[in-house]
Design a protein around this motif. Sequence first.
Motif, short mmCIF file in Angstrom:
data_model
loop_
_atom_site.label_atom_id
_atom_site.label_comp_id
_atom_site.label_asym_id
_atom_site.label_seq_id
_atom_site.Cartn_x
_atom_site.Cartn_y
_atom_site.Cartn_z
N ALA A 196 0.84 -1.21 0.00
CA ALA A 196 0.00 0.00 0.00
C ALA A 196 0.87 1.24 0.00
N GLU A 197 1.90 1.24 0.86
CA GLU A 197 2.77 2.42 0.91
C GLU A 197 3.43 2.68 -0.43
N ARG A 215 2.51 1.74 -3.43
CA ARG A 215 1.55 2.19 -4.44
C ARG A 215 1.19 3.66 -4.24
N ILE A 216 0.97 4.02 -2.97
CA ILE A 216 0.62 5.43 -2.69
C ILE A 216 1.78 6.34 -3.10
N ARG A 255 2.09 6.79 -6.79
CA ARG A 255 1.06 7.74 -7.28
C ARG A 255 1.44 9.18 -6.94
N VAL A 312 -4.65 7.95 -3.08
CA VAL A 312 -4.89 7.15 -4.28
C VAL A 312 -3.90 5.98 -4.29
N GLY A 313 -4.41 4.80 -4.65
CA GLY A 313 -3.54 3.62 -4.76
C GLY A 313 -3.31 2.91 -3.44
N ASN A 314 -4.23 3.10 -2.48
CA ASN A 314 -3.98 2.57 -1.13
C ASN A 314 -4.32 1.09 -0.94
N VAL A 315 -4.61 0.37 -1.98
CA VAL A 315 -4.86 -1.09 -2.01
C VAL A 315 -6.22 -1.48 -1.40
#
Lengths: 507, 381
Positions: free
Chosen positions: A481-482, A484-485, A488, B109-112
């Motif tokens: 998650a980290e 990916r964030i 972005r 955005v993109g936080n899974v």
Amino acid sequence: MDASLIDWSRAQFALTAMYHWLFVPLTLGLGVIMGIMETIYVVRGDEYWRRVTQFWMKVFGVNFAVGVATGLILEFEFGTNWSNYSWLVGDIFGAPLAIEGIVAFFMESTFIAVMYFGWNKVSRGFHLASTWLTTLGATFSAWWILVANAWMQYPVGTHFDPDTVRNEMNSFGSFLEVAFSPMAVVKFCHTVSAGWLTGAVVVVGISAWYLLRRREERFARSSMLVGSIFGLVACGAVMLSGDSSGVMVGKAQPMKLAAFEGLYDGSEHAPLTIVGDLKIPNGLTVLATHRWTGFVPGINDILEGGYTLPDSTKALSAEEKMSRGVIALDALTQYRLARAAGRTEKAVIMREKLEDNMPYFGYGHILDKQDLVPPVPLVFWAFRIMVGLGSLFCLVFLLLVIVQYKKQLTRWPLLLRVAVWCIPLVYICSQAGWVCAEVGRQPWAIQDLLPVNAAVSALQSPAVRITFFIFLVIFTLLLIAELRILFRVVKKGPQIEEQDNEQKQTD
Amino acid sequence: MITYTFLQFYWWFIISLLGGLLVFLLFVQGGNSLYHWLGRDEAQRRMLINSTGRKWEFTFTTLVTFGGAFFASFPLFYSTSFGGAYWLWMLILVSFVLQAVSYEFQSKVGNVLGRRGYRILLVVNGFMGPFLLGVAVATFFTGADFTVNKLRLGDVTNPVVSSWGSAWHGLEALSNPWNVVLGLGVFFLARVLALLYFINNVRDDEVESRARRFLKFESILFLLFFLSFVGRLVTMPGLAVESWGRVTVQPLKYLNNLLEQPFVMGMFLLGVVLVLCGILLTLRVRAFRRGIWLSGSGTVLTVTALLLLAGWNGTCFYPSTADPHSSLHLYNSCASPATLQVMSVVSLLIPFVLAYIFYCWRAIDRKPITRQEMESGEHKY
């Protein structure tokens, strides 16, 4: 103890510590870089620098949250999974953790709220102070955690009290010995400067990515300048502290040093192995002792004993240490029984016997002398990865500073590409550093005092296995998650120029 | 003259105070358990989440410091309870870990997991955290199934000093109804405090009137569970310890502790009165929004006093149900005089820490959270 319980407990702690150490270095490094950028904003009064700072604060915030989450588990795992450890050394080890909470963590977590939510609520000066205090809090926090860690590697300022059956501090002086031990100082300098290096590599790498795509150019150039100069300073600090760290390890943990080098048979002029047969003659002796001649023991020497120690005594063999450890443990039991039965004379004799053999106390729990040897190939290669990548970063920062000075930054796309690739490499480097420090000292939870098999909690192995996988899933999910964030956030960019254009159009 | 006994009592006081502060700061978890029902649309929910989101790190840090201080000052408790009641503590920790990232990640955005996923984790933390912490604290009075034998250190095959009797490793605490009662008491207290905090911190008419409605119901439930536990506490026996270490069962031990320590009783009563005043004034006076400060300080006093009852006046603060002589008390579980002295010097910084927390809190909360702020470009969750 159940071997599988020990292995799973170690695996769980290693998992938590390694994940924690993925996030902390960036907090330490980026914090300083943000502080520098905001200082420029306050000094110059240029709104542009405020936006540059705010972009890096976004990155900082996402990373910080996961660091905090993994840190909580790490602290409590000393109790949950290493309960015997907690009792036996909690008197010394607990103090730095508590001080970290009271002095450092509160500072960090209080001022971070002002840092994020206070832009339009407090004065510029107060906001700048909050940013620096957040970073200072994180750095103080690292100090106390590394004091605790250094004490495990080099247990100074302590004595074993057979009446309470634990290691204790004697006085305020013992605390100062623990808090400012040479191991703690070099560990702090090496670890924090490695964090600075990580922050610098991330800032420089992201800036290089923008420059390669011809995006956010003004922002990228400004960030690159601050990041690369800071990175070069960090490289110097990492190298100097790394050198001191080598000397300390040679002094306090000779087995770890031998594992770093894969050195089985020591000598007065020990070479430094680069890889394979490529060696620097006398290199290890010079690094470990800072002298031209000096015996560096190998793994076999440490197990067999018989060589001369720096204090001119003969080193004991592993078997001798183990048998004296068994004597110490037996003397402790006999002392406790004699005290309980009121047999004062016997208690006095047993106490003396215990004190005579106390330096080998931990060896009493070692069942096979081969258990004293850490996994050599893992440590050997981790050490090379750490040093090799560290040297690469120094070179990259040096080149970046030079090309920026010559105003030729965009003429070196290969260098910019390398700078981008340095981002994953710096994490591999810092993890390799962790492996060197922590795997290299196995089997000791506390050097010579307490091996991991006597430090563990009395749990069932399946319980620890379940929590291991729970944490593996949670931490991996948080990492994904980290990342990916962050991808972005970086992809979107600070959009400073676009905002400026919009502003101009509105005007 | 600062004696070892004084330091032991002093450090139990510090632990109790940190426990009191922690329970007060659980209003963040209370808010997590309520935000979905208190806010009817996204704008309201966002205000509520941002309101507690600016405070979650205080709760988290207090939890870490509470753990660290316990480790340093009473290492035998740390090793026995955390290593024994493994599952109970692990569940508490996991719920807080999930919360730590949920605020920061939910709007990114993109936080899974998506916004909804992280908000569910906040709710899980809101329900599990206070309840399980309450259950864990209740074992300070009701006891736990462990033994401590320091002779074991000499046994190479099993050198672990503290061992746990139940294979449930902490979950068995849920089978004692009084532990559950205190767990529910803490849970509803956290919700009451959250409502008072929202009334103070969020400026939205709808949210405020709904919070006042919720407050009545939640307060009744809190009082029901809290008073039941207090009723049980003052009628139950406890383990008393004499300074040379002899442990005996004493009827009405906690009632005696109250009566024999007027300072603690005064603190307890004042705390309860303040909690009630905060609730009642908020319910009765429409313009009154400072209930959180009255009930919050009342909570700190009450919980501190309850923990002092558990440890002071020659009481075993962690009774062993398996072997009373293994029970933990101030004399057998605390750190050495040198460590307590060092830590006491450090503890002098606590007022300074509280002062800057108060200052920063005020700076951030000078303006209550509004819809307009949520729509602005400032940092928010």
